[in-house]
Design a protein around this motif. Structure first.
Motif, PDB file in Angstrom:
ATOM      1  N   VAL A  12     -12.466  14.964  -1.758  1.00 33.31           N
ATOM      2  CA  VAL A  12     -12.112  13.786  -0.969  1.00 33.31           C
ATOM      3  C   VAL A  12     -12.923  13.823   0.316  1.00 33.31           C
ATOM      4  N   GLU A  13     -13.077  12.668   0.929  1.00 41.74           N
ATOM      5  CA  GLU A  13     -13.873  12.620   2.151  1.00 41.74           C
ATOM      6  C   GLU A  13     -13.129  13.169   3.357  1.00 41.74           C
ATOM      7  N   ARG A  14     -11.824  13.007   3.334  1.00 44.46           N
ATOM      8  CA  ARG A  14     -11.070  13.467   4.497  1.00 44.46           C
ATOM      9  C   ARG A  14      -9.608  13.652   4.115  1.00 44.46           C
ATOM     10  N   VAL A  15      -9.039  14.775   4.512  1.00 41.92           N
ATOM     11  CA  VAL A  15      -7.586  14.935   4.475  1.00 41.92           C
ATOM     12  C   VAL A  15      -7.117  14.522   5.853  1.00 41.92           C
ATOM     13  N   MET A  16      -6.298  13.480   5.891  1.00 41.17           N
ATOM     14  CA  MET A  16      -5.932  12.902   7.182  1.00 41.17           C
ATOM     15  C   MET A  16      -4.701  13.552   7.791  1.00 41.17           C
ATOM     16  N   GLU A  17      -3.623  13.606   7.029  1.00 40.81           N
ATOM     17  CA  GLU A  17      -2.429  14.234   7.566  1.00 40.81           C
ATOM     18  C   GLU A  17      -1.378  14.432   6.493  1.00 40.81           C
ATOM     19  N   SER A  18      -0.374  15.176   6.865  1.00 42.18           N
ATOM     20  CA  SER A  18       0.778  15.420   6.012  1.00 42.18           C
ATOM     21  C   SER A  18       1.952  14.668   6.624  1.00 42.18           C
ATOM     22  N   VAL A  19       2.677  13.927   5.784  1.00 37.84           N
ATOM     23  CA  VAL A  19       3.814  13.144   6.276  1.00 37.84           C
ATOM     24  C   VAL A  19       5.005  13.338   5.352  1.00 37.84           C
ATOM     25  N   LEU A  20       6.174  13.051   5.872  1.00 33.92           N
ATOM     26  CA  LEU A  20       7.364  12.952   5.038  1.00 33.92           C
ATOM     27  C   LEU A  20       7.548  11.474   4.734  1.00 33.92           C
ATOM     28  N   ALA A  21       7.646  11.135   3.453  1.00 36.68           N
ATOM     29  CA  ALA A  21       7.729   9.731   3.071  1.00 36.68           C
ATOM     30  C   ALA A  21       8.700   9.560   1.914  1.00 36.68           C
ATOM     31  N   GLU A  22       9.204   8.359   1.791  1.00 38.17           N
ATOM     32  CA  GLU A  22      10.061   7.983   0.673  1.00 38.17           C
ATOM     33  C   GLU A  22       9.304   6.947  -0.150  1.00 38.17           C
ATOM     34  N   PRO A  23       8.510   7.421  -1.125  1.00 37.40           N
ATOM     35  CA  PRO A  23       7.706   6.474  -1.903  1.00 37.40           C
ATOM     36  C   PRO A  23       8.560   5.623  -2.841  1.00 37.40           C
ATOM     37  N   HIS A  24       8.040   4.470  -3.147  1.00 35.29           N
ATOM     38  CA  HIS A  24       8.631   3.600  -4.164  1.00 35.29           C
ATOM     39  C   HIS A  24       7.993   4.013  -5.485  1.00 35.29           C
ATOM     40  N   LEU A  25       8.775   4.544  -6.412  1.00 36.80           N
ATOM     41  CA  LEU A  25       8.227   5.017  -7.684  1.00 36.80           C
ATOM     42  C   LEU A  25       8.047   3.851  -8.639  1.00 36.80           C
ATOM     43  N   LEU A  26       6.936   3.854  -9.357  1.00 40.01           N
ATOM     44  CA  LEU A  26       6.638   2.819 -10.336  1.00 40.01           C
ATOM     45  C   LEU A  26       7.250   3.183 -11.691  1.00 40.01           C
ATOM     46  N   ALA A  27       7.473   2.186 -12.499  1.00 39.32           N
ATOM     47  CA  ALA A  27       7.993   2.418 -13.849  1.00 39.32           C
ATOM     48  C   ALA A  27       6.913   3.095 -14.690  1.00 39.32           C
ATOM     49  N   PRO A  28       7.302   4.000 -15.597  1.00 35.52           N
ATOM     50  CA  PRO A  28       6.311   4.606 -16.493  1.00 35.52           C
ATOM     51  C   PRO A  28       5.513   3.522 -17.221  1.00 35.52           C
ATOM     52  N   GLY A  29       4.205   3.764 -17.356  1.00 34.67           N
ATOM     53  CA  GLY A  29       3.328   2.800 -18.015  1.00 34.67           C
ATOM     54  C   GLY A  29       2.731   1.772 -17.080  1.00 34.67           C
ATOM     55  N   ALA A  30       3.045   1.834 -15.795  1.00 41.26           N
ATOM     56  CA  ALA A  30       2.539   0.844 -14.836  1.00 41.26           C
ATOM     57  C   ALA A  30       1.083   1.087 -14.459  1.00 41.26           C
ATOM     58  N   SER A  31       0.555   2.292 -14.748  1.00 37.27           N
ATOM     59  CA  SER A  31      -0.845   2.580 -14.445  1.00 37.27           C
ATOM     60  C   SER A  31      -1.427   3.417 -15.587  1.00 37.27           C
ATOM     61  N   PHE A  32      -2.753   3.487 -15.652  1.00 32.11           N
ATOM     62  CA  PHE A  32      -3.415   4.277 -16.685  1.00 32.11           C
ATOM     63  C   PHE A  32      -2.914   5.705 -16.639  1.00 32.11           C
ATOM     64  N   ASN A  33      -2.401   6.192 -17.747  1.00 30.97           N
ATOM     65  CA  ASN A  33      -1.923   7.568 -17.878  1.00 30.97           C
ATOM     66  C   ASN A  33      -0.878   7.921 -16.809  1.00 30.97           C
ATOM     67  N   ASP A  34      -0.268   6.888 -16.220  1.00 29.35           N
ATOM     68  CA  ASP A  34       0.712   7.068 -15.140  1.00 29.35           C
ATOM     69  C   ASP A  34       0.136   7.877 -13.980  1.00 29.35           C
ATOM     70  N   CYS A  35      -1.173   7.721 -13.745  1.00 29.95           N
ATOM     71  CA  CYS A  35      -1.801   8.494 -12.661  1.00 29.95           C
ATOM     72  C   CYS A  35      -1.397   7.975 -11.282  1.00 29.95           C
ATOM     73  N   VAL A  36      -0.995   6.711 -11.194  1.00 30.12           N
ATOM     74  CA  VAL A  36      -0.405   6.210  -9.950  1.00 30.12           C
ATOM     75  C   VAL A  36       1.088   6.156 -10.197  1.00 30.12           C
ATOM     76  N   GLU A  37       1.822   7.042  -9.547  1.00 29.32           N
ATOM     77  CA  GLU A  37       3.253   7.134  -9.826  1.00 29.32           C
ATOM     78  C   GLU A  37       4.103   6.329  -8.864  1.00 29.32           C
ATOM     79  N   GLY A  38       3.497   5.845  -7.798  1.00 29.73           N
ATOM     80  CA  GLY A  38       4.261   5.056  -6.846  1.00 29.73           C
ATOM     81  C   GLY A  38       3.389   4.593  -5.707  1.00 29.73           C
ATOM     82  N   ASP A  39       4.033   4.089  -4.676  1.00 32.58           N
ATOM     83  CA  ASP A  39       3.309   3.697  -3.474  1.00 32.58           C
ATOM     84  C   ASP A  39       4.215   3.905  -2.271  1.00 32.58           C
ATOM     85  N   LEU A  40       3.577   3.936  -1.108  1.00 31.76           N
ATOM     86  CA  LEU A  40       4.329   4.099   0.122  1.00 31.76           C
ATOM     87  C   LEU A  40       3.629   3.328   1.223  1.00 31.76           C
ATOM     88  N   ARG A  41       4.382   3.000   2.239  1.00 34.99           N
ATOM     89  CA  ARG A  41       3.818   2.309   3.403  1.00 34.99           C
ATOM     90  C   ARG A  41       3.473   3.347   4.461  1.00 34.99           C
TER      91      ARG A  41
END
Length: 176
Positions: free
Chosen positions: A104-133
């Protein structure tokens, strides 16, 4: 080998998340999926390597193959800073598999977050498991164990076996 199951967060407690940047985008990965963050070492060119492979390095007597996260995800965009400051996300060892690190070009920081998990099958091979703001931006949460499909892992393992066998031919013979 089948891909790693999607980790869950039954307690709904915030998770330790690593934020990194590549190809001008922010990406998130659970810290528990990364064994170590390393500065970019001098990578060795591996003969007959697949085009996606950035190179390899040795760590504790073990060969680690490096895959650029941007190319793996099909991302293009401006590079952030000099390669001198790029990082490797070393994955934990998996039995019977090649040791891998994502560039990766840069590791920016470590945070505590509550991601929104996606339903299985929402991305190729479920490689994107969720998102966060984060700072007003929606950041995809990647599942490091699912970024490579089973076939890609098998091809990489077969390549690594050939490469390591070839390299063994250059080792000095033991004295009798």
């Amino acid at each position: 080998m089948s891909p790693a199951p999607l980790p869950d967060n039954p307690s709904d407690a915030p998770l330790p998340i690593l934020l990194c940047g590549t190809a001008g985008r922010q990406l998130a990965i659970r810290q528990s999926e990364i064994a170590e963050i390393l500065p970019l070492p001098r990578l060795k060119v591996v003969p007959e390597a697949p085009p996606i492979l950035s190179g390899a390095f040795h760590l504790g007597g073990e060969t680690v193959f490096v895959l650029p996260l941007a190319e793996l995800l099909g991302l293009s965009g401006p590079s952030e800073g000099s390669a001198l400051y790029h990082h490797l996300l070393l994955l934990p060892p998996r039995a019977g598999e090649v040791r891998l690190a994502f560039l990766v070009e840069r590791v920016m920081e470590s945070v505590l977050a509550e991601p929104h998990l996606l339903a299985p099958g929402a991305s190729f091979n479920d490689c994107v498991e969720g998102d966060l703001r984060f700072q007003g931006e929606l950041v995809p949460l990647l599942n490091a164990g699912r970024l490579l499909a089973a076939e890609e892992r098998a091809r990489l393992a077969a390549f690594a076996d050939r490469s390591l066998a070839r390299g063994a031919g250059f080792e000095p013979r033991g004295r009798t």
